[in-house]
Design an enzyme around this catalytic site. Structure first.
Site, PDB file in Angstrom:
ATOM      1  N   LYS A   1      54.856  24.886  63.414  1.00 20.77           N
ATOM      2  CA  LYS A   1      56.286  25.153  63.239  1.00 20.77           C
ATOM      3  C   LYS A   1      57.114  24.476  64.340  1.00 20.77           C
ATOM      4  O   LYS A   1      58.181  23.907  64.070  1.00 20.77           O
ATOM      5  CB  LYS A   1      56.517  26.664  63.242  1.00 20.77           C
TER       6      LYS A   1
ATOM      7  N   GLU B   1      50.653  29.178  44.833  1.00 20.09           N
ATOM      8  CA  GLU B   1      50.343  27.876  45.434  1.00 20.09           C
ATOM      9  C   GLU B   1      49.182  27.171  44.735  1.00 20.09           C
ATOM     10  O   GLU B   1      49.111  25.935  44.733  1.00 20.09           O
ATOM     11  CB  GLU B   1      50.041  28.027  46.928  1.00 20.09           C
TER      12      GLU B   1
ATOM     13  N   PHE C   1      50.643  35.979  63.421  1.00 21.65           N
ATOM     14  CA  PHE C   1      50.976  36.368  62.048  1.00 21.65           C
ATOM     15  C   PHE C   1      50.879  35.158  61.116  1.00 21.65           C
ATOM     16  O   PHE C   1      51.450  34.114  61.385  1.00 21.65           O
ATOM     17  CB  PHE C   1      52.392  36.960  62.012  1.00 21.65           C
ATOM     18  N   GLN C   2      50.146  35.322  60.057  1.00 23.29           N
ATOM     19  CA  GLN C   2      49.908  34.269  59.052  1.00 23.29           C
ATOM     20  C   GLN C   2      49.308  32.999  59.653  1.00 23.29           C
ATOM     21  O   GLN C   2      49.589  31.894  59.202  1.00 23.29           O
ATOM     22  CB  GLN C   2      51.197  33.964  58.282  1.00 23.29           C
TER      23      GLN C   2
ATOM     24  N   MET D   1      31.995  30.523  27.287  1.00 28.37           N
ATOM     25  CA  MET D   1      30.901  29.685  27.779  1.00 28.37           C
ATOM     26  C   MET D   1      29.822  30.539  28.451  1.00 28.37           C
ATOM     27  O   MET D   1      28.624  30.289  28.284  1.00 28.37           O
ATOM     28  CB  MET D   1      31.438  28.638  28.748  1.00 28.37           C
TER      29      MET D   1
HETATM   30  C1  LIG Z   1      37.487  30.188  38.676  1.00 25.94           C
HETATM   31  C2  LIG Z   1      36.254  30.271  37.833  1.00 25.94           C
HETATM   32  N1  LIG Z   1      35.612  31.459  37.695  1.00 25.94           N
HETATM   33  C3  LIG Z   1      34.508  31.533  36.914  1.00 25.94           C
HETATM   34  C4  LIG Z   1      34.011  30.447  36.267  1.00 25.94           C
HETATM   35  C5  LIG Z   1      32.750  30.535  35.400  1.00 25.94           C
HETATM   36  N2  LIG Z   1      33.107  30.247  33.996  1.00 25.94           N
HETATM   37  C6  LIG Z   1      32.896  29.041  33.436  1.00 25.94           C
HETATM   38  S1  LIG Z   1      33.419  28.949  31.853  1.00 25.94           S
HETATM   39  C7  LIG Z   1      33.873  30.564  31.862  1.00 25.94           C
HETATM   40  C8  LIG Z   1      34.447  31.207  30.637  1.00 25.94           C
HETATM   41  C9  LIG Z   1      35.799  30.715  30.288  1.00 25.94           C
HETATM   42  O1  LIG Z   1      36.333  31.555  29.307  1.00 25.94           O
HETATM   43  P1  LIG Z   1      37.578  31.136  28.453  1.00 25.94           P
HETATM   44  O2  LIG Z   1      38.682  30.658  29.312  1.00 25.94           O
HETATM   45  O3  LIG Z   1      37.943  32.283  27.562  1.00 25.94           O
HETATM   46  O4  LIG Z   1      37.072  29.884  27.640  1.00 25.94           O
HETATM   47  P2  LIG Z   1      35.936  29.766  26.507  1.00 25.94           P
HETATM   48  O5  LIG Z   1      34.656  29.419  27.195  1.00 25.94           O
HETATM   49  O6  LIG Z   1      35.881  31.076  25.789  1.00 25.94           O
HETATM   50  O7  LIG Z   1      36.407  28.643  25.657  1.00 25.94           O
HETATM   51  C10 LIG Z   1      33.618  31.143  33.114  1.00 25.94           C
HETATM   52  C11 LIG Z   1      33.892  32.558  33.452  1.00 25.94           C
HETATM   53  C12 LIG Z   1      34.701  29.231  36.474  1.00 25.94           C
HETATM   54  N3  LIG Z   1      34.272  28.097  35.932  1.00 25.94           N
HETATM   55  N4  LIG Z   1      35.823  29.187  37.226  1.00 25.94           N
END
Ligand SMILES: Cc1ncc(C[n+]2csc(CCOP(=O)(O)OP(=O)(O)O)c2C)c(N)n1
Length: 596
Positions: free
Chosen positions: A170, A58, A120-121, A482
């Protein structure tokens, strides 16, 4: 049964949901059924106007609805069952809320008599989403369904757009009663102000006529209002330089000499410098986010501020506005342009030249990686260079997102989809899917990270089964890039749990093939262009290209979190040269080093 206008039209609540969606002109719903929404899925099967796309999760339905909405300007619709189906929509609703995306989510709820019993749910999805929706409804009677849906679409798409949830018990879906399409809405207290006030337009015009160093600070609100044309006209008349936030990269073309690029934490020196040195900031549809302002008390220290936004709650929230303007961005920009047309405007050529010089000197660039390794920035710039003119670009969240903002060609409105306010990893694949459904003629390229891709790649199955030919570039740097960059800069290179080992698993090519895609892996520079060209030619199924890139590439420029924009660095320990004038005027202290 022939339609007899004198006889009440009897329908089940479920049929009313479908009939209402048809009346509202909805052509696609992204969703996944379950017990509490099954009654509605039954008549949906027979709808001639509404296509349903069965997603794998979803969250994917929610982001797809967002992608559809941003790429088309229409309301995106998603549907889920109660409990876990509804809670799986939460991230997407939150994402849509922070980025002002018009979206309606329809969820099934347990029968009214079970509500409050931990049936439920059962989940109180209204309560859960209260702070992250523009509005939400719980409907327990069939008769209320048409009005609730009509109002939901109105609220989602007017004023500051946003997500609206309609939770339908529902029993309300099962009951039979008369279908009455509402002639008017009953929304006391909801009257968005669209027409800007003349006095404020006059005051803003006066400030613009006095300014020597004005800058337009353009945000996602301009994109959402579809006001790119009005912005272009104002810039034509005034010659004022423009900075476009991450959310507004597509509303003003980068190849315009007055385009300064993106401001903020990873903004261009020209854009950050323009705001820091301006004597007038004209903010339109922008919200002075901390990622843009850096340390707030040192942001744009010399500037008077005109702040135009359709949401009055934004004005003065972070930065006091000298002239507040509440109104629709299109109307506001038009009124200001009308007021300035034919007037003698001040000569701002020295200021414009300074900024253009900054733009040239400090154009975002990159350091070449070690021999034999691919530069992620180069890969992204090649995707941009080889993309057809109508391409819609979608990103994940991370380093690749910032590079995509800097190095892709941004030319046309509604062609840049990214998760800005929430920064939601997992946005790219399903949002690209939604964009492609909304814009079947356009090429849709997703630029995703190896981390982000692993969150929602299952929607490629949905794409494969439905012939949705999105193209996804995985910028595989092996790490949560990042976060690793911050660990590098602020945690002494202690890389705590950011190594994804994507060089071992998954095998992205095999995975993508198993999900029904054509897949390629690129490890050599001389394969880049040919592979992108092949991907561009495939139009009958999704394509994934894994680019294995250098792990230590960094995003520059950068302003550390909590630091002043004056302390922007163009590389580690390297500040741009602001010139003598800026040194005289330098305001503010070094950053507080506040954590993110
Ligand atoms: C759902 C979620 N969890 C954690 C983060 C924290 N976060 C921001 S950028 C990042 C790294 C992303 O890694 P990747 O997809 O490999 O991209 P890159 O930065 O290597 O280009 C994380 C863990 C986030 N923004 N969203």
């Amino acid at each position: 049964m022939a339609d007899n206008p004198r006889q009440p039209k009897l329908m089940t609540g479920a049929q009313m949901v479908v009939a209402s969606l048809e009346k509202l002109g909805v052509d696609v719903v992204f969703g996944l059924p379950g017990g509490a929404i099954m009654p509605t899925y039954d008549p949906l099967m027979d709808s001639e106007g509404v296509r349903h796309i069965l997603v794998r999760h979803e969250q994917g339905a929610g982001h797809a609805a967002e992608g559809y909405a941003v790429a088309t300007g229409r309301v995106g619709v998603c549907m889920a069952t109660s409990g876990p189906g509804a809670t799986n929509l939460v991230t997407a609703l939150y994402d849509a809320y922070l980025d002002s995306v018009p979206m309606v989510a329809i969820t099934g709820q347990v029968g009214a008599s079970l509500i409050g019993t931990d049936g439920f749910q059962e989940a109180d999805i209204r309560g859960i989403t209260m702070p992250i929706t523009k509005h939400n409804f719980l409907i327990t009677r069939a008769a209320d369904i048409p009005l609730a849906l009509a109002e939901a679409f109105h609220i989602a798409s007017t004023g500051r757009p946003g997500p609206v949830l309609v939770d339908i018990a529902k029993n309300a879906q099962q009951e039979t009663t008369e279908f009455r399409w509402p002639k008017q809405y009953d929304l006391p207290g909801y009257k968005p102000t669209l027409r800007p006030h003349s006095r404020q337009i006059k005051e803003a015009t006066t400030l613009i006529l006095e300014a020597e160093r004005p800058v337009l600070y353009v945000g996602g609100g301009v994109a959402k209002a579809g006001a790119a044309g009005e912005l272009a006209r104002l810039v034509d008349i005034t010659g004022i330089p423009v900075v476009t936030t991450l959310m507004a990269r597509d509303v003003f073309p980068d190849d315009n000499p007055l385009a300064m690029g993106m401001p903020g934490m990873h903004g261009s020196v020209a854009a950050v410098g323009a705001l820091q040195r301006a004597d007038l900031v004209f903010a339109v549809g922008a919200r002075f986010d901390d990622r843009v302002t850096g340390r707030l008390d040192t942001f744009a220290p010399m500037a008077k501020v005109i702040h135009a936004d359709v949401d009055p709650a934004e004005i003065g929230k972070n930065r006091v506005a000298d002239v507040p303007i509440v109104g629709d961005a299109r109307l506001t920009l038009t009124r200001i342009a009308d007021a300035l047309e034919g007037k003698k405007l001040p000569d701002i050529s020295v200021w414009v030249e300074q900024l253009q010089e900054m733009r040239k000197t400090y154009a975002p660039g990159w350091e070449e990686p070690p021999a034999g390794e691919l530069s992620p920035q180069y890969v992204i710039s090649r995707i941009g260079a080889l993309a057809p003119d109508d391409t819609v670009f979608v990103t994940g969240v991370g380093q690749h997102q910032m590079w995509a903002s800097h190095f892709l060609p941004h030319r046309h409105p509604r062609s840049w989809l990214t998760s800005g306010g929430a920064g939601t990893m997992g946005y790219c694949v399903p949002a690209a899917m939604g964009a492609q459904i909304g814009r079947p003629e356009a090429t849709v390229w997703g630029i995703d990270g190896d981390g982000c891709f692993q969150m929602t790649n299952q929607e490629l199955v949905t794409c494969a089964l439905n012939g949705i030919p999105i193209k996804i570039a995985i910028i595989n740097n092996n790490v949560l890039g990042m976060v690793r960059q911050w660990q590098n800069l602020f945690f002494d290179k202690r890389y705590s749990h950011t190594d994804l080992h994507s060089d071992q698993y998954p095998d992205f090519v095999k995975l993508s093939e198993a999900l029904g895609c054509v897949a390629f892996r690129v490890t050599q520079a001389d394969e880049i262009d040919a592979t992108i060209r092949r991907a561009n030619e495939i139009n009958d199924r999704p394509v994934v290209v894994e680019f294995v890139v250098h792990k230590d590439a960094m995003v520059w420029p950068m302003v550390a979190a909590g630091a002043s924009n004056d302390d922007i660095q163009i590389a580690r320990g390297m500040a741009p040269d602001w010139g003598e004038q800026a040194e005289d005027e330098a305001v503010g202290a070094a950053g507080s080093g506040e954590e993110d």
